[in-house]
Design an enzyme around this catalytic site. Structure first.
Site, mmCIF file in Angstrom:
data_model
loop_
_atom_site.group_PDB
_atom_site.id
_atom_site.type_symbol
_atom_site.label_atom_id
_atom_site.label_comp_id
_atom_site.label_asym_id
_atom_site.label_seq_id
_atom_site.Cartn_x
_atom_site.Cartn_y
_atom_site.Cartn_z
ATOM 1 N N GLY A 181 20.883 150.205 -39.388
ATOM 2 C CA GLY A 181 20.132 150.920 -40.412
ATOM 3 C C GLY A 181 20.994 151.995 -41.035
ATOM 4 N N GLN B 238 22.587 159.595 -45.530
ATOM 5 C CA GLN B 238 23.796 159.458 -44.717
ATOM 6 C C GLN B 238 25.027 159.159 -45.572
ATOM 7 O OE1 GLN B 238 21.674 156.642 -41.845
ATOM 8 N NE2 GLN B 238 23.278 157.570 -40.574
ATOM 9 N N CYS C 163 23.483 156.687 -33.714
ATOM 10 C CA CYS C 163 23.422 156.982 -35.143
ATOM 11 C C CYS C 163 24.826 156.941 -35.720
ATOM 12 C CB CYS C 163 22.796 158.351 -35.349
ATOM 13 S SG CYS C 163 22.613 158.830 -37.068
ATOM 14 N N LEU C 164 24.962 156.308 -36.884
ATOM 15 C CA LEU C 164 26.263 156.245 -37.537
ATOM 16 C C LEU C 164 26.764 157.631 -37.927
ATOM 17 C CD1 LEU C 164 25.722 153.089 -39.784
ATOM 18 C CD2 LEU C 164 26.882 153.237 -37.563
ATOM 19 N N HIS D 105 13.523 155.990 -37.302
ATOM 20 C CA HIS D 105 14.805 156.706 -37.260
ATOM 21 C C HIS D 105 15.329 156.950 -38.676
ATOM 22 C CE1 HIS D 105 18.935 157.367 -35.423
ATOM 23 N NE2 HIS D 105 19.256 157.106 -36.669
ATOM 24 N N GLU D 106 15.300 155.920 -39.520
ATOM 25 C CA GLU D 106 15.834 156.054 -40.878
ATOM 26 C C GLU D 106 14.935 156.929 -41.759
ATOM 27 O OE1 GLU D 106 18.855 155.276 -41.252
ATOM 28 O OE2 GLU D 106 19.000 154.053 -39.463
ATOM 29 N N HIS E 296 15.807 160.398 -41.201
ATOM 30 C CA HIS E 296 16.973 160.813 -41.998
ATOM 31 C C HIS E 296 16.544 161.268 -43.395
ATOM 32 C CE1 HIS E 296 20.606 160.171 -39.705
ATOM 33 N NE2 HIS E 296 20.207 158.968 -39.328
#
Length: 171
Positions: A49, A54, A95-96, A137-138, A141
């Protein structure tokens, strides 16, 4: 296609709240290219994701593909969680934007999410398990929230010390 730079903690951009995507943006070829570049960036990272915030873009959209074969790409524009199950699920999240750090986070096991697809068509999905975790999660963000915000102060401190150690190893 170009890979997009992914913001990493503690970049202040990760704490910005994304604004709704206006209806005329769907027909913009630049928006469609950006979605394609986000998928490429997510797949290359590798991740499941990626939220717009991000990649330093502050409109409410995200891309997700939780399949191992990477053949079910999903675009969520202006996503809203309409319902959450009472059943909770603990999942080890990463997480990226916080590379190499993983921690157990408790979230609703099932959700109902409403959004628009990449072409502006409204849809609703009832999802559970990993996809429900990823959507939550996204969306966090897009609201300026990170998975480490769910951790106790002690666990968050340990996670951030691990991130610092990993960064020193990259240099």
């Amino acid at each position: 296609m170009a890979l997009l730079p992914i913001l990493e903690y503690p970049d202040t951009g990760l704490r910005k709240v994304a604004a709704p995507v206006p209806a005329d943006r769907f027909a913009d070829p630049a928006f469609q290219r950006l979605l394609d570049h986000m998928f490429q960036t997510m797949y290359e990272a590798p991740g499941i994701g990626l939220a717009s915030t991000q990649v330093d873009t502050y409109e409410r959209f995200m891309v997700i593909d939780v399949t191992e074969t990477r053949d079910q790409p999903l675009v969520f524009v202006n996503p809203t969680i309409r319902d959450r199950s009472a059943d909770l699920r603990v999942h080890t999240e990463g997480c990226l934007s916080i590379p190499g750090v993983f921690a157990d986070v408790t979230r609703a096991d099932g959700i109902v999410v409403e959004a628009f697809d990449r072409h502006g068509k409204a849809f609703e999905l009832i999802v559970d398990g990993l996809l429900a975790t990823c959507v939550q999660h996204e969306i966090d963000h897009l609201d300026g929230k990170l998975f480490i915000d769910y951790l106790s102060p002690l666990k968050r401190d340990r996670a951030l010390k691990k991130l610092e150690k990993l960064r020193k190893g990259r240099d």
